[in-house]
Scaffold this motif. Structure first.
Motif, PDB file in Angstrom:
ATOM      1  N   PHE A 156       0.834  -1.205   0.000  1.00  0.00           N
ATOM      2  CA  PHE A 156       0.000   0.000   0.000  1.00  0.00           C
ATOM      3  C   PHE A 156       0.870   1.257   0.000  1.00  0.00           C
ATOM      4  O   PHE A 156       0.593   2.212  -0.738  1.00  0.00           O
ATOM      5  CB  PHE A 156      -0.925   0.008   1.223  1.00  0.00           C
ATOM      6  N   LYS A 157       1.912   1.261   0.786  1.00  0.00           N
ATOM      7  CA  LYS A 157       2.816   2.420   0.835  1.00  0.00           C
ATOM      8  C   LYS A 157       3.475   2.660  -0.525  1.00  0.00           C
ATOM      9  O   LYS A 157       3.613   3.803  -0.982  1.00  0.00           O
ATOM     10  CB  LYS A 157       3.881   2.177   1.906  1.00  0.00           C
ATOM     11  N   ARG A 158       3.867   1.581  -1.194  1.00  0.00           N
ATOM     12  CA  ARG A 158       4.559   1.730  -2.485  1.00  0.00           C
ATOM     13  C   ARG A 158       3.647   2.350  -3.540  1.00  0.00           C
ATOM     14  O   ARG A 158       4.030   3.281  -4.249  1.00  0.00           O
ATOM     15  CB  ARG A 158       5.095   0.385  -2.962  1.00  0.00           C
ATOM     16  N   ILE A 159       2.419   1.826  -3.666  1.00  0.00           N
ATOM     17  CA  ILE A 159       1.532   2.374  -4.697  1.00  0.00           C
ATOM     18  C   ILE A 159       1.042   3.765  -4.314  1.00  0.00           C
ATOM     19  O   ILE A 159       0.847   4.627  -5.173  1.00  0.00           O
ATOM     20  CB  ILE A 159       0.346   1.427  -4.989  1.00  0.00           C
ATOM     21  N   ALA A 160       0.887   4.018  -3.009  1.00  0.00           N
ATOM     22  CA  ALA A 160       0.496   5.362  -2.569  1.00  0.00           C
ATOM     23  C   ALA A 160       1.573   6.379  -2.914  1.00  0.00           C
ATOM     24  O   ALA A 160       1.271   7.498  -3.345  1.00  0.00           O
ATOM     25  CB  ALA A 160       0.219   5.362  -1.068  1.00  0.00           C
ATOM     26  N   ASP A 161       2.841   6.004  -2.766  1.00  0.00           N
ATOM     27  CA  ASP A 161       3.946   6.912  -3.118  1.00  0.00           C
ATOM     28  C   ASP A 161       3.938   7.214  -4.615  1.00  0.00           C
ATOM     29  O   ASP A 161       4.169   8.353  -5.037  1.00  0.00           O
ATOM     30  CB  ASP A 161       5.283   6.299  -2.705  1.00  0.00           C
ATOM     31  N   ARG A 162       3.688   6.178  -5.427  1.00  0.00           N
ATOM     32  CA  ARG A 162       3.647   6.392  -6.874  1.00  0.00           C
ATOM     33  C   ARG A 162       2.488   7.315  -7.253  1.00  0.00           C
ATOM     34  O   ARG A 162       2.636   8.215  -8.096  1.00  0.00           O
ATOM     35  CB  ARG A 162       3.516   5.051  -7.613  1.00  0.00           C
ATOM     36  N   ALA A 163       1.332   7.089  -6.647  1.00  0.00           N
ATOM     37  CA  ALA A 163       0.159   7.913  -6.951  1.00  0.00           C
ATOM     38  C   ALA A 163       0.383   9.360  -6.516  1.00  0.00           C
ATOM     39  O   ALA A 163       0.036  10.303  -7.240  1.00  0.00           O
ATOM     40  CB  ALA A 163      -1.072   7.330  -6.264  1.00  0.00           C
ATOM     41  N   LEU A 164       0.973   9.541  -5.335  1.00  0.00           N
ATOM     42  CA  LEU A 164       1.218  10.894  -4.830  1.00  0.00           C
ATOM     43  C   LEU A 164       2.236  11.625  -5.693  1.00  0.00           C
ATOM     44  O   LEU A 164       2.107  12.829  -5.951  1.00  0.00           O
ATOM     45  CB  LEU A 164       1.700  10.825  -3.377  1.00  0.00           C
ATOM     46  N   ASN A 165       3.235  10.904  -6.167  1.00  0.00           N
ATOM     47  CA  ASN A 165       4.233  11.515  -7.045  1.00  0.00           C
ATOM     48  C   ASN A 165       3.587  11.986  -8.343  1.00  0.00           C
ATOM     49  O   ASN A 165       3.901  13.063  -8.856  1.00  0.00           O
ATOM     50  CB  ASN A 165       5.353  10.521  -7.337  1.00  0.00           C
ATOM     51  N   ASN A 166       2.658  11.191  -8.876  1.00  0.00           N
ATOM     52  CA  ASN A 166       1.941  11.602 -10.080  1.00  0.00           C
ATOM     53  C   ASN A 166       1.122  12.862  -9.821  1.00  0.00           C
ATOM     54  O   ASN A 166       1.107  13.791 -10.644  1.00  0.00           O
ATOM     55  CB  ASN A 166       1.032  10.472 -10.565  1.00  0.00           C
ATOM     56  N   LEU A 167       0.442  12.912  -8.688  1.00  0.00           N
ATOM     57  CA  LEU A 167      -0.331  14.106  -8.336  1.00  0.00           C
ATOM     58  C   LEU A 167       0.566  15.333  -8.256  1.00  0.00           C
ATOM     59  O   LEU A 167       0.237  16.413  -8.764  1.00  0.00           O
ATOM     60  CB  LEU A 167      -1.025  13.893  -6.992  1.00  0.00           C
ATOM     61  N   ARG A 168       1.697  15.160  -7.599  1.00  0.00           N
ATOM     62  CA  ARG A 168       2.632  16.273  -7.409  1.00  0.00           C
ATOM     63  C   ARG A 168       3.147  16.794  -8.748  1.00  0.00           C
ATOM     64  O   ARG A 168       3.172  18.007  -8.990  1.00  0.00           O
ATOM     65  CB  ARG A 168       3.797  15.795  -6.535  1.00  0.00           C
ATOM     66  N   LEU A 169       3.541  15.881  -9.649  1.00  0.00           N
ATOM     67  CA  LEU A 169       4.079  16.296 -10.942  1.00  0.00           C
ATOM     68  C   LEU A 169       2.999  16.893 -11.837  1.00  0.00           C
ATOM     69  O   LEU A 169       3.274  17.796 -12.636  1.00  0.00           O
ATOM     70  CB  LEU A 169       4.736  15.100 -11.645  1.00  0.00           C
ATOM     71  N   SER A 170       1.763  16.382 -11.728  1.00  0.00           N
ATOM     72  CA  SER A 170       0.679  16.878 -12.581  1.00  0.00           C
ATOM     73  C   SER A 170       0.325  18.328 -12.269  1.00  0.00           C
ATOM     74  O   SER A 170      -0.295  19.007 -13.088  1.00  0.00           O
ATOM     75  CB  SER A 170      -0.561  15.993 -12.435  1.00  0.00           C
ATOM     76  N   GLU A 171       0.685  18.790 -11.084  1.00  0.00           N
ATOM     77  CA  GLU A 171       0.382  20.161 -10.685  1.00  0.00           C
ATOM     78  C   GLU A 171       1.507  21.132 -11.032  1.00  0.00           C
ATOM     79  O   GLU A 171       1.420  22.322 -10.731  1.00  0.00           O
ATOM     80  CB  GLU A 171       0.107  20.207  -9.177  1.00  0.00           C
ATOM     81  N   LYS A 172       2.565  20.619 -11.663  1.00  0.00           N
ATOM     82  CA  LYS A 172       3.718  21.463 -11.968  1.00  0.00           C
ATOM     83  C   LYS A 172       3.808  21.740 -13.468  1.00  0.00           C
ATOM     84  O   LYS A 172       3.370  20.941 -14.298  1.00  0.00           O
ATOM     85  CB  LYS A 172       5.010  20.789 -11.500  1.00  0.00           C
ATOM     86  N   ALA A 173       4.398  22.869 -13.790  1.00  0.00           N
ATOM     87  CA  ALA A 173       4.658  23.207 -15.190  1.00  0.00           C
ATOM     88  C   ALA A 173       5.762  22.303 -15.722  1.00  0.00           C
ATOM     89  O   ALA A 173       6.605  21.811 -14.960  1.00  0.00           O
ATOM     90  CB  ALA A 173       5.078  24.670 -15.305  1.00  0.00           C
ATOM     91  N   PRO A 174       5.784  22.052 -17.046  1.00  0.00           N
ATOM     92  CA  PRO A 174       6.826  21.198 -17.621  1.00  0.00           C
ATOM     93  C   PRO A 174       8.245  21.642 -17.271  1.00  0.00           C
ATOM     94  O   PRO A 174       9.130  20.810 -17.098  1.00  0.00           O
ATOM     95  CB  PRO A 174       6.564  21.302 -19.136  1.00  0.00           C
ATOM     96  N   GLU A 175       8.450  22.970 -17.130  1.00  0.00           N
ATOM     97  CA  GLU A 175       9.791  23.463 -16.819  1.00  0.00           C
ATOM     98  C   GLU A 175      10.226  23.004 -15.416  1.00  0.00           C
ATOM     99  O   GLU A 175      11.389  22.674 -15.189  1.00  0.00           O
ATOM    100  CB  GLU A 175       9.823  24.989 -16.896  1.00  0.00           C
ATOM    101  N   GLU A 176       9.270  22.998 -14.490  1.00  0.00           N
ATOM    102  CA  GLU A 176       9.584  22.527 -13.140  1.00  0.00           C
ATOM    103  C   GLU A 176       9.912  21.043 -13.149  1.00  0.00           C
ATOM    104  O   GLU A 176      10.842  20.585 -12.473  1.00  0.00           O
ATOM    105  CB  GLU A 176       8.399  22.790 -12.203  1.00  0.00           C
ATOM    106  N   VAL A 177       9.137  20.292 -13.919  1.00  0.00           N
ATOM    107  CA  VAL A 177       9.385  18.847 -14.021  1.00  0.00           C
ATOM    108  C   VAL A 177      10.755  18.604 -14.636  1.00  0.00           C
ATOM    109  O   VAL A 177      11.503  17.719 -14.212  1.00  0.00           O
ATOM    110  CB  VAL A 177       8.284  18.163 -14.859  1.00  0.00           C
ATOM    111  N   SER A 178      11.099  19.430 -15.651  1.00  0.00           N
ATOM    112  CA  SER A 178      12.406  19.291 -16.288  1.00  0.00           C
ATOM    113  C   SER A 178      13.529  19.500 -15.279  1.00  0.00           C
ATOM    114  O   SER A 178      14.533  18.781 -15.284  1.00  0.00           O
ATOM    115  CB  SER A 178      12.530  20.303 -17.435  1.00  0.00           C
ATOM    116  N   ARG A 179      13.366  20.462 -14.392  1.00  0.00           N
ATOM    117  CA  ARG A 179      14.386  20.724 -13.369  1.00  0.00           C
ATOM    118  C   ARG A 179      14.524  19.522 -12.428  1.00  0.00           C
ATOM    119  O   ARG A 179      15.636  19.144 -12.044  1.00  0.00           O
ATOM    120  CB  ARG A 179      14.011  21.988 -12.586  1.00  0.00           C
TER     121      ARG A 179
END
Length: 694
Positions: A382-405
């Motif tokens: 549960f912790k592993r898939i929750a971390d993956r899901a949270l990381n997706n949420l975090r990246l989806s809220e960022k501009a591509p330039e931030e993700v690139s950094r």
């Protein structure tokens, strides 16, 4: 298909069919002589600012409109330059050396003046040299720009001719009744074909489909019981038509993502030409309609007796959550499930010994640590898939330039880890401290005179925060509020390691497209068989929708390891519960309050599927309900499948289950069988039937 439209737009901009054909003739000559197709990764073609073909990373030819004229360009060996310059006085060229032994040159010539035969031998010589490479770097670096339609048009005159005329558009079906699997989409895409499932229908319509036509596989179905919608499952270009009414050769679009449209309007037939421009734009444009979002609960439990389709329904539901659209075809759901299992989907089964350490996080003995007894933190499923899901949420809220950094940091971190692993056991941070182990999400470090036997954890997330905030001094790092308490207390060691990682930061990382928010699913089979309080622990509160990461009142907890944890809002939990094992009334109250329950009881009629001997099943269940209640009925799945033999199904599956329900009470079970009109064998144990009573 998008790439086809890109190519047609480029051709329209050039506005010179004769010149475009000269480009394709050159490309065909090179591809044919070198026996290359779109499948070869040496080949790269694009139609962005101009139409171009490269082999092995070097240009072969291109065509563009420049200063009002259409110009063809070629790479040729310099030894051909003098001869061509005499014939073409206005030939423009630019020297470019690609090897020590032979120079090559780029030449431009006006398309209306060029005789292609003069350039075929020179460009082929360079292309042969380039073919010695492994693959085109452009093909991997600019994979989204690669246009396979250019290769297809060069090699196939029929496809090419359709570039200069209005395309035709067709919707086709892939459902074959009475065939397993009934949905043939995967086979069609895999084999590069489409086939008419009828011997006596639609033969004329299929024969008349022009090569170069746009084609899409559709599935029309009813949604929400009253509204008809259509799913687009694949798109492609017709590359061949033997005109037998049965088959089309198709270049299917790679990486295609199915989507839904809201107009079934007259597209129920196996093949139908689409002439409505609005429909054409929606199905074949670069931005298809967004599917209607599925409004599904975050926490669901399917409950019912054995054999009522809980697992079947769970798989369908998981596919719908992942795709965020209706998925009614079971084969398609299986494909989606298998493709995402271990990434966006996890499947586990609870049992009596399942624990918090298995589910969330625990300590495990470190067997690779020689003679010294030590333990390491291990995240549960549960912790592993929750971390993956949270990381997706975090990246989806960022501009591509931030993700690139962030990607720059990840690349540097990977290189630093490689160097660290090449060192002999210990990597010195200072004279007193060193890194001795790399974990999944942290470095483990200690000093020879420290009291920490297992060392301390230096989390990658803290190091990442230093980079994201552009920290350049230890004092700046000390003032950062977004790092963990352990990072704050040991900031000197963190900052020294961070400085080493900075040495590996790449100069440039291509900015990715904006990350799309995705859904994740964890399926817990037999959720009622474990001790829920023991397994979920503090998470029993955090899984509530309003307590999740993006809920109204998001809550975090601190795990025993000291790590903060939050349940992401894009993680769906699906449980299954066998009511023959435990009634809902006996289920943990805390769990019951936080899940929505969907009942799964026997059905005697199913759309598109057959339930055998329904009268027997109904009578058995009627008697069971009288004696034990609804939760102990026999599911319809026991009366489905390939085995049509009632006696075998009863003796091998149903009667053993009945004996288990009634604690081997032969008299009780015999009474149920008799009530259902079944005749038992005399003096048989275990109990068996001979068949239906006459």
């Amino acid at each position: 298909m998008d790439k086809w439209q890109d190519l047609k737009k480029a051709i329209t901009k050039i506005n010179d069919p004769e010149a475009v054909n000269k480009f394709f003739d050159t490309a065909k000559h090179v591809l044919t002589e070198l026996d290359l197709t779109n499948e070869d990764e040496l080949v790269y073609a694009s139609a962005i600012n101009n139409i171009q073909l490269t082999v092995g990373g070097k240009y072969v030819t291109n065509i563009k409109r420049k200063n009002g004229s259409v110009v063809l360009g070629f790479y040729i060996p310099t030894k051909f330059l003098n001869g061509l310059a005499q014939k073409y006085p206005n030939l423009k060229h630019e020297a470019y050396s690609i090897s020590n032994s032979q120079d090559f040159i780029w030449v431009d010539v006006k398309a209306d003046q060029a005789e292609i035969g003069d350039f075929l031998e020179p460009v082929l010589e360079l292309a042969r040299l380039n073919k010695k490479g492994q693959k085109s770097p452009h093909r991997s670096q600019f994979s989204k720009q690669h246009n396979e339609c250019i290769i297809e048009a060069a090699l196939n005159p029929a496809v090419r001719s359709n570039l200069f005329s209005a395309s035709k558009y067709y919707l086709v079906g892939a459902y074959w009744e009475g065939v397993s699997p009934d949905n043939q989409t995967d086979r069609f895409v895999r084999n590069g074909i489409w086939e008419n499932g009828y011997d006596d229908k639609f033969l004329k319509e299929v024969s008349e489909v022009p090569v170069g036509s746009q084609i899409a596989i559709k599935a029309v179905f009813t949604k929400e019981k009253t509204r008809s919608v259509m799913a687009i499952r694949a798109r492609g270009i017709v590359t061949g038509n033997p005109k037998d009414g049965r088959r089309l050769d198709v270049q299917w679009e790679s990486g295609f993502k199915p989507f839904e449209v809201d107009f079934p309007g007259g597209y129920w037939a196996t093949i139908k030409e689409v002439t409505n421009q609005e429909h054409i734009n929606t199905i074949w444009s670069n931005t298809p309609q967004e599917p209607i979002a599925m409004n599904l609960p975050l926490n669901t439990i399917f409950y019912g007796p054995p054999g009522t389709g809980k697992t079947y329904t769970t798989l369908l539901r998981a596919a719908q959550i992942i795709e965020n659209r209706e998925v009614e075809d079971y084969q398609e759901a299986q494909r989606i499930f298998n493709e995402n299992l271990g990434d966006r989907i996890e499947f586990i089964t609870f049992h009596q010994n399942y624990s918090y350490e298995d589910f969330i996080q625990g300590l495990r003995p470190d067997t690779d640590n020689g003679a010294e007894l030590s333990f390491k933190k291990v995240d549960g499923v549960f912790k592993r898939i929750a971390d993956r899901a949270l990381n997706n949420l975090r990246l989806s809220e960022k501009a591509p330039e931030e993700v690139s950094r962030e990607l720059q940091f990840e690349e540097a971190l990977d290189k630093f880890i490689e160097e660290l692993q090449e060192s002999e056991g210990k990597y010195k941070i200072t004279e007193a401290a060193y890194i001795f182990e790399v974990e999944e999400d942290a470095f483990r470090y200690k000093g020879d005179r420290w009291n920490h036997v297992n060392g301390l954890r230096m989390k990658f997330s803290d190091l990442r925060e230093l980079y994201i905030h552009g920290i350049s001094s230890r004092q700046e790092a000390k003032n950062l509020k977004t790092i963990s308490r352990s990072g704050y207390h040991d900031i000197t060691y963190y900052f020294l390691v961070y400085q080493q990682i900075l040495k590996f930061i790449p100069q440039y990382v291509e900015a990715p497209a904006k990350v799309k928010r995705q859904n994740y699913v964890i399926i817990i089979d037999e959720i009622n068989r474990a001790n829920i309080s023991r397994v979920f622990g503090e998470l029993i509160t955090l899984i509530e929708p309003d307590k999740r990461s993006h809920g109204a009142i998001p809550l975090r907890c601190t795990l025993p390891s000291g790590e903060e944890f939050v349940v992401p809002s894009n993680l769906y939990i699906i449980g299954t519960m066998n009511t023959a094992d435990k009634s809902i009334a006996l289920l943990d109250i805390a769990l019951r309050r936080r899940f929505e329950f969907e009942a799964m009881y026997p059905k005697y009629q199913l759309d598109g599927q057959q339930v055998y001997d329904t009268e027997v099943l109904e009578k058995i269940n009627k008697k069971i309900v009288e004696l034990k209640g609804h939760d102990f009925q026999i599911g319809h799945a026991y009366f489905m499948g390939e085995n049509h033999n009632l006696v075998e199904r009863m003796n091998k599956k149903v009667i053993p289950l009945l004996l288990e329900y009634f604690l081997n009470d032969e008299k009780e079970v015999s009474g149920i069988l008799s009530h259902a009109g079944l005749e038992a064998e005399d003096n048989a144990w275990p109990l068996k039937i001979k068949g239906k009573r006459d």
